[in-house]
Motif scaffolding. Structure first.
Motif, PDB file in Angstrom:
ATOM      1  N   CYS A  36       0.843  -1.180   0.000  1.00  0.00           N
ATOM      2  CA  CYS A  36       0.000   0.000   0.000  1.00  0.00           C
ATOM      3  C   CYS A  36       0.889   1.245   0.000  1.00  0.00           C
ATOM      4  CB  CYS A  36      -0.880  -0.031   1.235  1.00  0.00           C
ATOM      5  SG  CYS A  36      -1.789   1.475   1.488  1.00  0.00           S
ATOM      6  N   CYS A  55       0.257   3.262   3.698  1.00  0.00           N
ATOM      7  CA  CYS A  55       0.714   2.719   4.975  1.00  0.00           C
ATOM      8  C   CYS A  55       1.819   1.680   4.800  1.00  0.00           C
ATOM      9  CB  CYS A  55      -0.464   2.129   5.745  1.00  0.00           C
ATOM     10  SG  CYS A  55      -1.161   0.676   4.983  1.00  0.00           S
ATOM     11  N   CYS A  94      -4.407  -0.514   0.315  1.00  0.00           N
ATOM     12  CA  CYS A  94      -5.089  -1.573   1.047  1.00  0.00           C
ATOM     13  C   CYS A  94      -6.552  -1.218   1.264  1.00  0.00           C
ATOM     14  CB  CYS A  94      -4.382  -1.856   2.367  1.00  0.00           C
ATOM     15  SG  CYS A  94      -4.456  -0.507   3.540  1.00  0.00           S
ATOM     16  N   CYS A 125      -6.824   4.574   2.673  1.00  0.00           N
ATOM     17  CA  CYS A 125      -5.412   4.794   2.383  1.00  0.00           C
ATOM     18  C   CYS A 125      -5.244   5.514   1.047  1.00  0.00           C
ATOM     19  CB  CYS A 125      -4.672   3.461   2.358  1.00  0.00           C
ATOM     20  SG  CYS A 125      -4.137   2.962   3.994  1.00  0.00           S
TER      21      CYS A 125
HETATM   22 ZN   LIG Z   1      -2.840   1.141   3.477  1.00  0.00          ZN
END
Ligand SMILES: [Zn+2]
Length: 62
Positions: free
Chosen positions: A23, A26, A44, A48
């Motif tokens: 991702c 994150c 994800c 995000c």
């Molecule tokens: Zn993420």
């Protein structure tokens, strides 16, 4: 008389579609089922994705 066709294993013929991606927001590994795909990139979750958009916009404004 047809020449024998070479046998191709199914597993080898398949493209590698499930390679792991992280991702962009994150940096966690994005699981196939949870993959959120936007603009050629993987996240994800929608959260995000939005966070990443926010970040990149903030950087552009400099
Ligand atoms: Zn993420």
């Amino acid at each position: 008389m047809a020449p024998e066709a070479p046998k191709v294993k199914e597993a080898e013929a398949k493209p590698k579609a499930d390679k792991r991606v992280n991702c962009l927001a994150c940096n966690k590994v994005v699981k196939k089922l949870k993959r959120y795909y936007r603009n050629g990139k993987y996240y994800c979750s929608k959260k995000c994705w939005r966070e990443f958009i926010k970040k990149s916009k903030a950087e552009e404004k400099k």
